[in-house]
Structures are given as structure tokens and as C-alpha cells.
Design a protein around this motif. Structure first.
Motif, PDB file in Angstrom:
ATOM      1  N   ILE A   1       0.817  -1.284  -0.080  1.00 29.73           N
ATOM      2  CA  ILE A   1       0.120  -0.047  -0.054  1.00 29.73           C
ATOM      3  C   ILE A   1       0.758   1.318   0.003  1.00 29.73           C
ATOM      4  N   VAL A   2       1.916   1.109   0.767  1.00 35.20           N
ATOM      5  CA  VAL A   2       2.793   2.494   0.788  1.00 35.20           C
ATOM      6  C   VAL A   2       3.423   2.614  -0.348  1.00 35.20           C
ATOM      7  N   PHE A   3       4.066   1.533  -1.052  1.00 34.66           N
ATOM      8  CA  PHE A   3       4.768   1.598  -2.372  1.00 34.66           C
ATOM      9  C   PHE A   3       3.572   2.230  -3.367  1.00 34.66           C
ATOM     10  N   THR A   4       2.557   1.853  -3.245  1.00 31.84           N
ATOM     11  CA  THR A   4       1.384   2.513  -4.405  1.00 31.84           C
ATOM     12  C   THR A   4       1.058   3.804  -4.136  1.00 31.84           C
ATOM     13  N   ILE A   5       1.112   4.051  -2.800  1.00 35.83           N
ATOM     14  CA  ILE A   5       0.874   5.591  -2.625  1.00 35.83           C
ATOM     15  C   ILE A   5       2.056   6.530  -3.019  1.00 35.83           C
TER      16      ILE A   5
ATOM     17  N   VAL B   1       4.030   5.594  -5.676  1.00 35.25           N
ATOM     18  CA  VAL B   1       3.772   5.477  -7.240  1.00 35.25           C
ATOM     19  C   VAL B   1       2.941   6.498  -7.638  1.00 35.25           C
ATOM     20  N   PHE B   2       1.555   6.899  -6.966  1.00 34.45           N
ATOM     21  CA  PHE B   2       0.701   7.459  -7.185  1.00 34.45           C
ATOM     22  C   PHE B   2       1.106   9.138  -7.027  1.00 34.45           C
ATOM     23  N   GLY B   3       2.007   9.187  -5.950  1.00 35.72           N
ATOM     24  CA  GLY B   3       2.330  10.653  -5.805  1.00 35.72           C
ATOM     25  C   GLY B   3       3.496  11.067  -7.001  1.00 35.72           C
TER      26      GLY B   3
END
Lengths: 100, 170
Positions: free
Chosen positions: A13-17, A19-21
């Protein structure tokens, strides 16, 4: 006892956030910060794996990642300052001088 | 029960602060939320019996790198940047990409097969000490990568000065 999968999901989840940022922010400093976020997510999963597999080599890898991230931040911010002197903006939409 | 509660608290704070980090408009606020995030990640490392990593997480990330970021934000005058929209115009595409990535990663997480455990059990690490065991592995098995890493840091030091210097005398 927290299962290994919980740590993996948290790291995911932290990695995906991150990537989104990195994909959506305009401010280049926050894009750098998102890269740090992704590296930290990987660190969480490496430490979790090395705890559950009872292996210290994951810790060594985290140590290397932290050092390389520090070097990357220093160089990246120096490039940013050098760029800011030529064109005073951190908005990536305006950093298009090399666009064909 | 207690361990699950602590893990729940830590993971909740980590997820919430990382969302706040990527969505705040002011870069200084982002960096300060990042500080809270790093402290909680260090607590998670302590939770996983990695004291040395928790210490360097606090010292290097929270202590050195965030100060570097704050200095750069302070050096650049970013007043006019706060007036433009914070996300690019194609931000739904980015959200879609990130969600798809989360989906793919989540599907692979179910298929993780753990390998056989190695010799560093919790009792063994607690008996000798985490730092001395990390030192043993780092200075024997990983000696060459460690030396290469020192060169990387040297390049970072010299490169940062060369890049950020006003004008190089020819």
C-alpha cells in the motif's frame, strides 16, 4: 503474532501511494519525496522477510538501500538547485526545455 | 493481541501519513508528515527485531535527509508554486495506474511461498546482539559491496558540491 502477509500488504500500500504521488504531483520536490516513500516501502518488506525467514541478509540490503537513498537525495537536490538557478520553478509542466 | 494492536496502530499511522505526504500542497507540510512516517517505520523495525536499522532510520532519514529536504525547500522560494493546482491534469490516469499496480501486487501476495528458515533465530540474535551480527555479516560476506558503497557516497559528496556550486573556475 502478526503474519508475514500483513507486512507485505502494508508495504504494498505504501509503495502504491508512492507511485501515485510520483505520477501525479506537479511539484518536483514532492516527486523526490514519493521516491523515498517507495524505497521505505521496500525496506519494510525486506525487514519483514528477513524476520520471518530468520536471515540477516535482508537487513544488510536495507542498510545499502538507506545509504544509496541518501546519496540519491543529495545529488537530486543539488541538480534541482542548479536547475532552479536557470529557471526559477519547481513545476514539472514548465520543465520542458528538452521536449522535442 | 497486544502485538496485533501495536501493528494495527503503526500500519494505520504509516498509511495515513503517507497519503498526507503525497497530497499536501505545501512542501514543508509534506516533509513534516514524512518525519512522523519515518518515526513510525522505525518503530515497525523495532517491532521486527531490527534495532540497528531503527536507529539508522531515525538518524539518517529523519535526522539528515529530511533536514536536507527542508533546507532545499527553504532555499527555493516557492510562494507562487502554491497557487497552481497540486496534481497534473491527468491525475485520474495516475490513480488508475496505481490502483492497477496495487491489484497486481495484491494478487501476487497470496502466492508467496516461504523458503526454509536460516540460522539467525530471534534467540540467537538476542544472545549475540543485532549490531554485532550485522557487523559480522557486513564485514565478511558483503565487504566488497560495502567498499563500493563508500565510493558511491564519495561521488555523492563531490557531485553535490560540483552541481550546486555557482560557477566552476576554469
Amino acid at each position: 503474532m502478526v503474519s508475514l502477509n500483513s507486512y507485505i500488504v502494508l508495504s504494498m500500500i505504501v509503495f502504491t501511494i508512492g507511485v501515485f504521488g510520483f505520477l501525479t504531483r506537479r511539484n518536483i520536490i514532492i516527486m523526490f519525496i514519493s521516491v523515498e516513500l517507495m524505497l521505505n516501502a521496500v525496506n519494510i518488506s525486506l525487514v519483514a522477510f528477513s524476520f520471518y525467514l530468520q536471515d540477516l541478509r535482508g537487513h544488510i540490503l536495507v542498510f545499502f538501500i538507506i545509504s544509496v537513498a541518501a546519496a540519491e537525495a543529495a545529488i537530486g537536490l543539488a541538480i534541482l538547485i542548479a536547475f532552479f538557478r536557470n529557471k526559477p520553478t519547481v513545476n514539472i509542466d514548465e520543465i520542458n526545455i528538452m521536449k522535442w | 493481541m497486544l502485538t496485533q494492536a501495536i501493528f494495527g496502530y503503526l500500519s494505520f499511522v504509516i498509511v495515513v501519513t503517507s497519503i498526507l505526504v503525497v497530497t499536501r500542497k505545501n512542501a514543508v507540510h509534506s516533509v513534516l508528515w514524512m518525519l512522523i512516517l519515518f518515526i513510525h517505520i522505525a518503530a515497525l523495525f523495532l517491532f521486527l527485531n531490527a534495532e540497528f536499522l531503527a536507529a539508522i532510520q531515525i538518524i539518517i532519514y529523519a535526522g539528515a535527509m529530511l533536514v536536507l529536504y527542508l533546507f532545499v525547500v527553504m532555499l527555493l522560494n516557492l510562494k507562487q508554486e502554491e497557487r497552481i493546482p497540486r496534481f497534473t491534469s491527468l491525475w485520474p490516469l495516475g490513480l488508475l495506474t496505481a490502483t492497477g499496480l496495487l491489484l497486481v501486487l495484491g494478487l501476487t501476495a497470496k502466492t508467496i511461498i516461504k523458503g526454509p528458515p536460516y540460522i539467525y533465530t530471534v534467540d540467537f540474535v538476542n544472545e549475540i546482539g543485532h549490531l554485532s551480527l550485522v557487523g559480522q555479516v557486513l564485514y565478511t560476506e558483503y565487504l566488497f559491496p560495502f567498499e563500493v558503497l563508500s565510493v558511491v557516497l564519495l561521488v555523492a559528496i563531490v557531485g553535490a558540491i560540483v552541481l550546486a556550486k555557482k560557477k566552476l573556475r576554469s
